[in-house]
Write a protein that holds these residues in place. Structure first.
Motif, PDB file in Angstrom:
ATOM      1  N   LEU A 316       0.829  -1.211   0.000  1.00  0.00           N
ATOM      2  CA  LEU A 316       0.000   0.000   0.000  1.00  0.00           C
ATOM      3  C   LEU A 316       0.859   1.255   0.000  1.00  0.00           C
ATOM      4  O   LEU A 316       0.530   2.254  -0.665  1.00  0.00           O
ATOM      5  N   HIS A 317       1.967   1.227   0.726  1.00  0.00           N
ATOM      6  CA  HIS A 317       2.865   2.382   0.743  1.00  0.00           C
ATOM      7  C   HIS A 317       3.498   2.593  -0.629  1.00  0.00           C
ATOM      8  O   HIS A 317       3.632   3.749  -1.078  1.00  0.00           O
ATOM      9  N   ALA A 318       3.886   1.507  -1.291  1.00  0.00           N
ATOM     10  CA  ALA A 318       4.488   1.626  -2.625  1.00  0.00           C
ATOM     11  C   ALA A 318       3.489   2.203  -3.624  1.00  0.00           C
ATOM     12  O   ALA A 318       3.880   2.928  -4.554  1.00  0.00           O
ATOM     13  N   MET A 319       2.207   1.916  -3.444  1.00  0.00           N
ATOM     14  CA  MET A 319       1.179   2.432  -4.348  1.00  0.00           C
ATOM     15  C   MET A 319       0.708   3.827  -3.955  1.00  0.00           C
ATOM     16  O   MET A 319      -0.132   4.418  -4.646  1.00  0.00           O
ATOM     17  N   GLY A 320       1.193   4.356  -2.840  1.00  0.00           N
ATOM     18  CA  GLY A 320       0.765   5.669  -2.381  1.00  0.00           C
ATOM     19  C   GLY A 320      -0.596   5.677  -1.739  1.00  0.00           C
ATOM     20  O   GLY A 320      -1.214   6.745  -1.592  1.00  0.00           O
ATOM     21  N   SER A 321      -1.087   4.522  -1.314  1.00  0.00           N
ATOM     22  CA  SER A 321      -2.423   4.415  -0.715  1.00  0.00           C
ATOM     23  C   SER A 321      -2.391   4.394   0.807  1.00  0.00           C
ATOM     24  O   SER A 321      -3.437   4.219   1.435  1.00  0.00           O
ATOM     25  N   LEU A 322      -1.219   4.553   1.381  1.00  0.00           N
ATOM     26  CA  LEU A 322      -1.093   4.493   2.842  1.00  0.00           C
ATOM     27  C   LEU A 322      -0.682   5.866   3.370  1.00  0.00           C
ATOM     28  O   LEU A 322       0.476   6.273   3.229  1.00  0.00           O
ATOM     29  N   PRO A 323      -1.611   6.618   3.967  1.00  0.00           N
ATOM     30  CA  PRO A 323      -1.240   7.938   4.505  1.00  0.00           C
ATOM     31  C   PRO A 323      -0.356   7.790   5.727  1.00  0.00           C
ATOM     32  O   PRO A 323      -0.391   6.791   6.436  1.00  0.00           O
ATOM     33  N   MET A 324       0.462   8.793   5.970  1.00  0.00           N
ATOM     34  CA  MET A 324       1.345   8.771   7.129  1.00  0.00           C
ATOM     35  C   MET A 324       0.659   9.434   8.316  1.00  0.00           C
ATOM     36  O   MET A 324       0.161  10.556   8.217  1.00  0.00           O
ATOM     37  N   ALA A 325       0.650   8.735   9.441  1.00  0.00           N
ATOM     38  CA  ALA A 325      -0.029   9.237  10.640  1.00  0.00           C
ATOM     39  C   ALA A 325       0.822  10.228  11.416  1.00  0.00           C
ATOM     40  O   ALA A 325       0.316  10.895  12.328  1.00  0.00           O
ATOM     41  N   MET A 326       2.106  10.314  11.117  1.00  0.00           N
ATOM     42  CA  MET A 326       3.020  11.277  11.732  1.00  0.00           C
ATOM     43  C   MET A 326       3.025  11.187  13.262  1.00  0.00           C
ATOM     44  O   MET A 326       2.976  12.184  13.982  1.00  0.00           O
ATOM     45  N   GLY A 327       3.087   9.966  13.767  1.00  0.00           N
ATOM     46  CA  GLY A 327       3.213   9.759  15.208  1.00  0.00           C
ATOM     47  C   GLY A 327       1.907   9.713  15.965  1.00  0.00           C
ATOM     48  O   GLY A 327       1.911   9.598  17.201  1.00  0.00           O
ATOM     49  N   GLU A 328       0.778   9.759  15.274  1.00  0.00           N
ATOM     50  CA  GLU A 328      -0.513   9.784  15.961  1.00  0.00           C
ATOM     51  C   GLU A 328      -0.761   8.511  16.765  1.00  0.00           C
ATOM     52  O   GLU A 328      -1.338   8.560  17.851  1.00  0.00           O
ATOM     53  N   THR A 329      -0.331   7.365  16.255  1.00  0.00           N
ATOM     54  CA  THR A 329      -0.575   6.115  16.980  1.00  0.00           C
ATOM     55  C   THR A 329       0.190   6.070  18.302  1.00  0.00           C
ATOM     56  O   THR A 329      -0.277   5.466  19.273  1.00  0.00           O
ATOM     57  N   PHE A 330       1.357   6.716  18.356  1.00  0.00           N
ATOM     58  CA  PHE A 330       2.109   6.762  19.608  1.00  0.00           C
ATOM     59  C   PHE A 330       1.406   7.655  20.631  1.00  0.00           C
ATOM     60  O   PHE A 330       1.396   7.356  21.837  1.00  0.00           O
ATOM     61  N   LEU A 331       0.797   8.754  20.164  1.00  0.00           N
ATOM     62  CA  LEU A 331       0.026   9.603  21.071  1.00  0.00           C
ATOM     63  C   LEU A 331      -1.213   8.874  21.573  1.00  0.00           C
ATOM     64  O   LEU A 331      -1.596   9.013  22.739  1.00  0.00           O
ATOM     65  N   ASN A 332      -1.840   8.088  20.696  1.00  0.00           N
ATOM     66  CA  ASN A 332      -2.997   7.299  21.126  1.00  0.00           C
ATOM     67  C   ASN A 332      -2.600   6.277  22.188  1.00  0.00           C
ATOM     68  O   ASN A 332      -3.358   6.021  23.123  1.00  0.00           O
ATOM     69  N   ALA A 333      -1.424   5.695  22.019  1.00  0.00           N
ATOM     70  CA  ALA A 333      -0.955   4.721  23.012  1.00  0.00           C
ATOM     71  C   ALA A 333      -0.707   5.381  24.356  1.00  0.00           C
ATOM     72  O   ALA A 333      -0.908   4.760  25.411  1.00  0.00           O
ATOM     73  N   ALA A 334      -0.273   6.646  24.345  1.00  0.00           N
ATOM     74  CA  ALA A 334       0.034   7.338  25.599  1.00  0.00           C
ATOM     75  C   ALA A 334      -1.196   7.521  26.472  1.00  0.00           C
ATOM     76  O   ALA A 334      -1.080   7.637  27.698  1.00  0.00           O
TER      77      ALA A 334
END
Length: 515
Positions: A316-334
């Motif tokens: 998905l990343h190679a096809m450009g279909s995967l947006p970057m969360a820019m660290g959002e998942t780490f903030l959600n984990a916090a």
């Protein structure tokens, strides 16, 4: 060069002067490691890297529609590397670094071998080799830069051993927690995760008291008691899902048992028992296959699917279909430990974030996916995130390893020492959750267990404070020390009078005739 440990006597200050330690002695040990030479580390690391690079030659040889040979050899290398580091690191001890690599051997090495053997679809097979290559080279590079020079620790003889009073406290506290957890799960069907965590901590503390205290002399009896406690946890607190929790509990007990070893017997037990345990846990999952659509009949899907999902994310990343969360998942984990009842709009975890991309037909349900710790970095920052993962993971795992070494290098002479020791073990065995699905699950599961442990220690401190205020129970424990501080003040005069009387009797009997 062999390092040494020099015991340094510690003297605590009391109101009436210095308070000497007991006859057993209280020492501050400077725990050091026997370092490995830089040339040797470089040679060994380069050998593993070159072996992985040779798999790219096999990657061009196609079989059954995709390059199976390269993926097969690289999967075997991943499994061997993970098991080799687990066996080597810490000598007889089971370390956080070793546990991280054991998880890598399972979720990357074994998963790759499984997928090649099962010959999944051509599309999945075509993307399997790049996913394996990224995981393998990130792992070897991280080990070479951050973990290869740790060496073998030199520990004092009484490291990780508890006296009779502290061991008794740990066993009683563990038995009470396990009983309360079983009662809670019986009275409240579908009990909250904290009830499960209480049972987890109960078995852990009970085992720490049995294996670390005087009862370690009767190992068969202690093993029977621990086995019964584990069986109670399995029967009353395990609901068929979250099999990794069972594995984490078993590993936590084995970490404690490994401190008795002189010839890596516990590590041998882990390696020899890995296959039977995997088959047993897969059988538990397979029994639910008819009631859970999409579950593989052999029950291995949850262990092998993260690597497959990571390969899909790469596509998905190679096809450009995967947006970057820019660290959002780490903030959600916090904020993962905040109950959803308090914060209904609390962000979901990384596994739920993956559902719209990997299983869009299940979006909006309670379904979640797993795509390895590597997948979370790819999801947040793309391919540069996998490079950033190396120093972050190297430093975090090394810090957990250092904390575990420090906690287990001292005598467990008070409840707070047992609590810190148990907490570092929880942080280490939780690394399996980190490798499997990422930071959110690690924070929720390990953090929940640590909250229960912290509550136990705070309750103990509150009880000790009440006893000091009321002036009762001079021999009770406090979290800060091995005896209640007031006992020195209340009994100091009486002890001085007894010592004086004993000395006078000794002099009159001729014991000090030379004076």
């Amino acid at each position: 060069m062999a390092a040494s440990i020099e015991p340094v006597p510690m003297v605590a200050e009391g109101r009436r002067g210095p308070l000497r330690s007991s006859s057993r002695g209280i020492h501050a040990f400077r725990v050091t490691r026997r370092p490995t030479s830089i040339l040797r580390r470089g040679f060994v690391g380069s050998t593993w890297l070159v072996a992985g690079a040779l798999c790219f030659v096999l990657d061009g040889v196609e079989s059954a529609g995709w390059p199976r040979q390269g993926a097969l050899v690289l999967s075997a290398l991943s499994a061997l590397f993970g098991l080799w580091v687990f066996w080597r690191d810490g000598a007889c001890r089971i370390t956080a670094v070793g546990l991280y690599h054991l998880a890598f051997a399972l979720f990357v090495g074994f998963s790759g071998l499984y997928q090649v053997a099962r010959a999944w679809s051509d599309a999945a097979g075509a993307s399997l080799f790049p996913a394996l290559a990224i995981c393998y080279f990130v792992q070897v590079t991280t080990w070479l830069l951050f973990w290869s020079g740790l060496g073998i620790p030199d520990l004092p003889p009484d490291a990780g051993q508890a006296d009779g009073r502290t061991a008794g406290w740990a066993m009683r506290c563990g038995a009470v927690l396990l009983t309360l957890a079983v009662a809670g799960s019986t009275m409240i069907p579908g009990s909250v995760p904290l009830v499960n965590s209480a049972g987890f901590i109960g078995v852990l503390l009970l085992s720490a008291g049995l294996l670390g205290g005087p009862m370690r002399r009767w190992l068969p009896l202690g093993a029977v008691v621990i086995g019964v406690a584990f069986a109670i946890y399995f029967i009353y607190l395990f609901n068929g899902f979250g099999r990794l929790v069972l594995g984490a509990l078993a590993l936590a007990l084995l970490v404690i048992a490994a401190h008795r070893d002189r010839r890596r017997l516990t590590k041998s037990l882990v390696l020899l028992g890995a296959a039977p345990v995997l088959l047993f846990l897969a059988g538990l999952r397979a029994s639910d296959a008819s009631a859970s659509p999409g579950v593989e009949e052999d029950g291995f899907e949850s262990a092998v699917s993260p690597l497959h999902s990571f390969a899909q994310l790469l596509d998905l990343h190679a096809m450009g279909s995967l947006p970057m969360a820019m660290g959002e998942t780490f903030l959600n984990a916090a904020v993962g430990l905040i109950p959803r009842a308090i914060w209904p709009e609390k962000p979901v975890g990384f596994g739920a974030d993956l559902v719209p991309f990997l299983s869009p037909e299940l979006a909006g349900t309670a379904h979640s996916e797993a795509a390895l710790w590597h997948g979370e970095w790819l999801f947040n920052f793309g391919l540069p995130g996998l490079a950033l993962m190396i120093p972050v993971t190297g430093l975090v795992v090394r810090a957990i390893d250092w904390l575990l070494l420090r906690a287990s290098s001292k005598p467990l002479d008070r409840p707070s020492a047992v609590g810190v020791y148990a907490g570092t073990i929880l942080a280490a065995v939780g690394l399996f959750d980190l490798v499997w699905v990422g930071s959110f699950t690690y924070v929720v599961r390990t953090g929940g267990r640590l909250l229960v442990l912290l509550a136990v220690l705070l309750l103990l401190a509150w009880g000790a404070s009440r006893l000091r205020t009321s002036g009762h129970a001079p021999e009770s424990y406090s979290v800060a020390g091995s005896r209640r501080a007031g006992s020195h003040r209340a009994g100091g005069g009486a002890r001085a009078e007894r010592r004086s009387a004993m000395q006078q009797r000794s002099c009159s009997s001729g014991r000090f005739s030379g004076l």
